[in-house]
Design a protein around this motif. Sequence first.
Motif, mmCIF file in Angstrom:
data_model
loop_
_atom_site.group_PDB
_atom_site.id
_atom_site.type_symbol
_atom_site.label_atom_id
_atom_site.label_comp_id
_atom_site.label_asym_id
_atom_site.label_seq_id
_atom_site.Cartn_x
_atom_site.Cartn_y
_atom_site.Cartn_z
ATOM 1 N N LEU A 160 15.663 -1.461 -1.934
ATOM 2 C CA LEU A 160 15.405 -1.461 -0.462
ATOM 3 C C LEU A 160 16.114 -0.301 0.278
ATOM 4 N N ARG A 161 17.528 -0.690 0.705
ATOM 5 C CA ARG A 161 18.165 -0.446 1.822
ATOM 6 C C ARG A 161 19.206 0.977 1.554
ATOM 7 N N ILE A 162 19.278 1.268 -0.151
ATOM 8 C CA ILE A 162 19.891 3.036 -0.477
ATOM 9 C C ILE A 162 18.372 3.218 -0.447
ATOM 10 N N VAL A 163 17.012 3.147 -0.598
ATOM 11 C CA VAL A 163 16.614 4.065 -0.836
ATOM 12 C C VAL A 163 15.341 4.441 0.793
ATOM 13 N N ALA A 164 15.610 3.085 1.366
ATOM 14 C CA ALA A 164 15.045 3.290 2.989
ATOM 15 C C ALA A 164 16.269 4.226 3.922
ATOM 16 N N ASN A 237 7.298 1.740 -4.417
ATOM 17 C CA ASN A 237 6.635 0.545 -4.895
ATOM 18 C C ASN A 237 6.576 -0.182 -4.965
ATOM 19 N N LEU A 238 7.604 -1.096 -4.043
ATOM 20 C CA LEU A 238 7.617 -2.926 -5.200
ATOM 21 C C LEU A 238 6.131 -3.769 -5.225
ATOM 22 N N HIS A 239 5.277 -3.045 -4.766
ATOM 23 C CA HIS A 239 4.354 -3.967 -4.993
ATOM 24 C C HIS A 239 3.861 -4.245 -6.696
ATOM 25 N N SER A 240 4.645 -3.564 -6.828
ATOM 26 C CA SER A 240 4.373 -3.013 -9.070
ATOM 27 C C SER A 240 5.496 -4.241 -9.434
ATOM 28 N N TYR A 241 6.409 -4.893 -8.782
ATOM 29 C CA TYR A 241 7.251 -6.016 -8.686
ATOM 30 C C TYR A 241 6.753 -6.646 -8.777
#
Length: 322
Positions: A160-164, A237-241
Amino acid sequence: MEDCASLAKWEERLKGRYPMLRYFTPRSFGVEIEFFGLKYSVSAGDREVIPPYKIMNRTSGGVSLPREFQQRGIVLNGLSPTESPYEAWSFVLDDSIKGAGGAELVSPILSGIKGLAQTYQAINLLREFPEILVNETCGFHVHHGVDPEKFGNRELFQLLRIVAIFESYIYHLLPEERRVADTCRPLEIDLYEWFRRNGSRRQEPLVKSLWYTPENRDDAKTPHQRRLHPTRYHGLNLHSYWYRGTIEFRYYPSVLDQPEELMQWIIFTQFLVEWGAGQRPELDYVSKPNKWLNTLYKIYLGAGMMDHIRFPGGPEGKKVDL
């Protein structure tokens, strides 16, 4: 067009053409290829998977879609209502696409070079049908499989940090019209504000609590167990996780006329997932990198990882303006 049996030659060409392939791992993945122009009929008892025998598209030579896929070695799902969905390639209804006959071709679980080859073949097969087209509403979504016991909160937070932080670099890889699509919005989690309030030394926050917030389009009325959750419509999309155990990247458009670009997108996004998992390989600097490798150079530079880029001449080699 090459069939699956002859794609070993394509694999060799790809290795020589795309240096990032050396970092590709056997991690499982799957793709969703969106388009419109599929001609089909459905009955009341049909599921979301469209039975192949109800698809009426034909090649310019008059060959039906199911037969063309069969001849090319791509197995289609949905021939029988008792089949488990998505165990083979599946044509699936999709009403989010503008244009008559909106649908998506969903892969089974794939991995490695063979998975790339199958995806490459499926994309080229879609191009055999003149009525199958794409527009700005059609995306190419990639799911990367993760084991929750090995890819937990720490790994999620790193990804998340890398992408954000570097999401703007990702959007520069996309056509302009795709950057404003409602189905692949930028992340709305403000990690800069979180670090400002808490400092970088504090233990990583629970990513699930960051994800399901009103700022990130969470809707308290929508159960988290639903696939069509409002938070899923971000490029990452982290909801998929939590829903199915995958990390989904939704940014890239469905450019059927550029299949090798889509192969590179699979490789590039898997690299980000592996980085989240703690794998940060050294990159060899090349003087004329493609846009994917150049983006990784910039991310490494922004992340303070210049020592992970091997320049010609070793550590004392010539400095290069990235």
